[in-house]
Write a protein that holds these residues in place. Sequence first.
Motif, short mmCIF file in Angstrom:
data_model
loop_
_atom_site.label_atom_id
_atom_site.label_comp_id
_atom_site.label_asym_id
_atom_site.label_seq_id
_atom_site.Cartn_x
_atom_site.Cartn_y
_atom_site.Cartn_z
N LEU A 1 0.82 -1.20 0.00
CA LEU A 1 0.00 0.00 0.00
C LEU A 1 0.87 1.26 0.00
O LEU A 1 0.62 2.20 -0.76
CB LEU A 1 -0.92 -0.01 1.23
N ILE A 2 1.91 1.27 0.84
CA ILE A 2 2.77 2.46 0.90
C ILE A 2 3.62 2.59 -0.36
O ILE A 2 3.86 3.70 -0.85
CB ILE A 2 3.66 2.42 2.16
N SER A 3 4.08 1.45 -0.89
CA SER A 3 4.93 1.52 -2.09
C SER A 3 4.14 2.00 -3.30
O SER A 3 4.74 2.50 -4.27
CB SER A 3 5.56 0.15 -2.38
N SER A 4 2.82 1.88 -3.28
CA SER A 4 2.01 2.44 -4.37
C SER A 4 2.07 3.95 -4.35
O SER A 4 1.83 4.61 -5.37
CB SER A 4 0.56 1.97 -4.25
N VAL A 5 2.40 4.53 -3.19
CA VAL A 5 2.56 5.98 -3.06
C VAL A 5 4.01 6.38 -3.34
O VAL A 5 4.27 7.34 -4.08
CB VAL A 5 2.15 6.45 -1.65
#
Length: 378
Positions: A113-117
Amino acid sequence: MYDFLGVQYHPQRFLFEFARARSELRRKGSEDSSYFVHASNLHKTPPPRPRTMTTISYWVEVVYLVVCYAWFSICCFAVKPKTTVRGTSETLHEYLKRMWVPEYFVTYYLLPLISSVTTCPHESLLGFPASDVIEYKRRTHGAPHHTVSNGVGAVQEKLAKDIECQLSTIVSEVRPCGDQVLVSWRKRGASQGVRELFDKVVLAVAPDIVGQILEPLRYQMSRIPTTVVESIVHTDLNHLEGDKPHREIHTKDGAQLIYLRTSSNDTMRRTESLHVQPCGAIVTTCPFSPIDTSRIIHSAKFTRVLRSPESQRIVNSIFEDTPSSCGDEKLSSLWKNGDNDIWLVGGWCWDGMVLLEGCVVSACRVAHGFGVDVPWQC
């Protein structure tokens, strides 16, 4: 800021579908990779169940996720990351280990989820200062998602109105020259370069470019990690393995599907993000799965600035967010933002995750340095 500029925006719902990479599934004899779907701000409760999961396994996964997410949230609000004597934060990896956050939750939920940002591999993300992620969680917890109604191009057009622009131009050097700043550049295809004096210069470029053209920061900028990220716009629906019911939900209630496929092989753990647009096109960022080349509409590569405790310290020393006298003096910049009337702006020019918010904060900092009031700030 958008309200002041008259930029139209609206709330946007998302469905985040988590999946495992196909190569891992073939070894296990499975065809469908989806294992959970999260509805942003819980606009759909309970979340849609992937069709390949049994009811019991699905609810076990839900309970496990609720417990892990609740524990991670409590940690974010109750336990601050440790700070070293040099003024830098412990890494995200160190913080998660110290908080006993389960590895499965970290690998297959938190990091995707964070790596998508942040658009970077898991290993790079785990090396970020923990304070970046914790502060991001605190500020965005429970907040709705918004998107620009007429596309980011409308924002760019409004911001660039009445500003003279020169495209296809490469700046080779920026250096002080008396009370002014000398800028050297060359137009693409031109045989000779151009040199011109300016009263003030604002550099809105990546740190590796700053290091190439601004000599006082050459060493410090070389220590700030960057990576090249690719985004591909295509119509290869075979690249999207998710359940068809989720695509129907995507069209019925206006929620946009973001498909997060994670590969956790022995060499590298990474996540590719597939954002399904309302028009049917798919934007894949950090792709590692094969895409039918005949279905590609456009592709682009851009420089992504990463974070580390070392780069955190460098950035803070330049913008004077922390004292520059501690630790390795070579990393602490003697040059400060605004010296010689040269200013730096960008998503990386603040003590936080590299986001558009950093662009706004750093731009406001320059405005204050110019003695200009920012009308949308209280």
